[in-house]
Design an enzyme around this catalytic site. Structure first.
Site, short mmCIF file in Angstrom:
data_model
loop_
_atom_site.label_atom_id
_atom_site.label_comp_id
_atom_site.label_asym_id
_atom_site.label_seq_id
_atom_site.Cartn_x
_atom_site.Cartn_y
_atom_site.Cartn_z
N SER A 175 79.17 83.86 18.98
CA SER A 175 79.12 82.76 18.24
C SER A 175 80.23 82.69 16.95
O SER A 175 81.65 82.70 17.69
CB SER A 175 77.99 82.97 17.02
OG SER A 175 77.75 81.92 16.09
N ASP A 344 71.64 76.08 24.31
CA ASP A 344 72.49 76.00 22.93
C ASP A 344 72.89 74.80 22.48
O ASP A 344 73.78 74.04 23.15
CB ASP A 344 73.72 76.94 22.97
CG ASP A 344 74.49 77.43 21.91
OD1 ASP A 344 73.79 76.75 20.87
OD2 ASP A 344 75.00 78.25 22.05
N HIS A 377 70.75 78.73 20.72
CA HIS A 377 71.91 79.66 20.37
C HIS A 377 71.53 81.30 20.16
O HIS A 377 72.80 81.84 20.64
CB HIS A 377 72.42 78.96 19.10
CG HIS A 377 73.80 79.82 18.66
ND1 HIS A 377 74.97 79.54 19.29
CD2 HIS A 377 74.25 80.27 17.35
CE1 HIS A 377 75.92 80.13 18.73
NE2 HIS A 377 75.58 80.71 17.71
#
Length: 415
Positions: A175, A344, A377
């Site tokens: 991320s 995601d 995610h």
């Protein structure tokens, strides 16, 4: 090279040896942070300068004599330097990527020396808005400078200097951590042999910037925010921070995952199954989000949330090259591993494929894996066998190239 010093005012555990002591097979062991102070001013992208700062770090494994087996793990929004193992002061506090880093794990600390750094502006030990501003003797609050991903990389580079690490075997992150890894490869190409970018993106979409703005407005409009100087008022903008976390948490999960976990399950429905016809919790998903928000507001700092989400917004290496991502990535000399997850929708696979295409255009060696996983995610944090096999295989290749096939004997590395 910048020479940091341990803060003498910190508790004795801050001066403990950096290398974690393994307590069990597969565990990085019981770990304590080390606090490094850097007195050399840090110029920031905003034009401001931070005159002295501290960074909280943890390390796992042993740095070899050649200093070639170091791996830097960059953290995401609400994480910290505590990547793996168990905190010395809290046996329930397990590192946020403990399933990834440790003896015999994909990033094997029998071979690698892994460093976790708490970013500037955070609220877990590094200098940030809640820290004392030496110019005023009061918490920085809203006066703390806005930071960028590139600022974090410059600060992290000083940690590498401290250990005498000229080149990382790998810099990795998921991320926001993946953005930092990518920035390392671009801005410090000679210091990164491998770049591992998981569930990330080369820039935020308008939708993602929008989510961040709604979250920030929830905090800023909380009556207890006081323009960011709530420390002086003895208040915490907990309601706003809780709502911000609820918004963010929704984006970390997939629709299918939420449907499987919660569906339309009711929370204590009436005996006849009728709706309660009110605005208190009616569905399980509401209860879950409220719990997550309230828990988050008890340990995270609101100013830090504002600062980190703005750093997310500003990350866009191709901005300097007229939107040409290949040109932006051209300075990179590292080999790359990119991993994305099918569900995601915050940083979808297409963003990773975009980076892969740009890297291939430049002739960069790239390994790419798109994992079919239902968890959205947050899949990058989970123990998925296929995902971990990809990462493990990549690090085994690095180990072969560096001759790290055996465990590194401890040599008492310390800060």
């Amino acid at each position: 090279m910048t020479n940091p010093v341990l803060n003498p005012a910190l508790p004795a555990m801050a001066a403990a040896p950096v290398a974690a002591t393994p307590s069990a097979v597969g565990s990085a062991g019981i770990v304590a942070p080390v606090f490094l102070r850097f007195d050399e001013p840090l110029p920031l992208a905003s034009g401001q300068t931070l005159n002295g700062y501290e960074l909280a770090i943890e390390t796992y494994g042993t740095l070899n004599a050649q200093r070639t087996n170091a791996v830097l793990v960059c953290h995401a929004l609400n994480a910290s330097h505590h990547v793996a193992g168990v905190s010395a002061d809290n046996p329930k506090d397990v590192g946020w990527w403990d399933n990834m880093v440790g003896p015999g794990k994909p990033v094997d600390t029998n071979r690698y020396f892994v460093i976790g750094v708490n970013n500037l502006g955070s609220c877990f030990g590094s200098t940030g808005p809640a820290s004392i501003n030496p110019a005023t003797g009061r918490p920085w609050g809203a006066a703390f400078p806005v930071l960028t991903v590139e600022d974090w990389v410059r600060a992290q580079a000083r940690v590498a200097d401290h250990f005498g690490i000229e080149r990382f075997a790998a810099v990795m992150g998921g991320s926001l951590g993946g953005m930092q890894a990518l920035s390392w490869a671009i801005t410090c190409p000679q210091r990164v042999a491998n770049c591992v970018v998981v569930a990330s993106t080369p820039r935020l979409s308008a939708q993602n910037i929008g989510f961040n703005e709604v979250a920030r407005r929830a905090i800023i409009t909380d009556p207890d925010f006081h323009g960011g100087d709530y420390y002086a008022h003895g208040t915490v903008p907990g309601r706003g921070l809780s709502v911000a976390r609820m918004i963010g948490h929704i984006t970390y999960l997939s629709d299918d995952d939420m449907a499987e976990k919660f569906g339309r399950t009711r929370r204590e429905p009436a005996a006849d199954g009728a709706y309660r016809y009110g605005y208190d919790v009616e569905f399980e998903v509401e209860s879950y989000l409220r719990y997550q928000g309230e828990k988050f507001s008890r340990y995270f700092d609101a100013n830090t949330y504002l600062l980190i989400t703005r750093a997310l917004d500003y990350f866009d290496p191709a901005r300097a090259t007229g939107g040409d991502l290949a040109r932006a990535l051209a300075p990179a000399t590292a080999d790359f591993l990119l991993v994305s997850f099918s569900t995601d929708w915050r940083f979808p696979p297409e963003r990773s494929r975009e980076m892969v295409r740009a890297l291939l255009k430049n002739g960069s060696p790239v390994t790419y894996a798109e994992i079919d996983a239902p968890h959205g995610h947050d899949a990058f944090l989970l123990d998925d066998a296929r995902y971990h096999a990809v990462v493990r295989g990549y690090y085994e290749r690095i180990a072969r190239e560096l001759g790290l096939n055996g465990a590194v004997a401890p040599e008492g590395n310390s800060a």
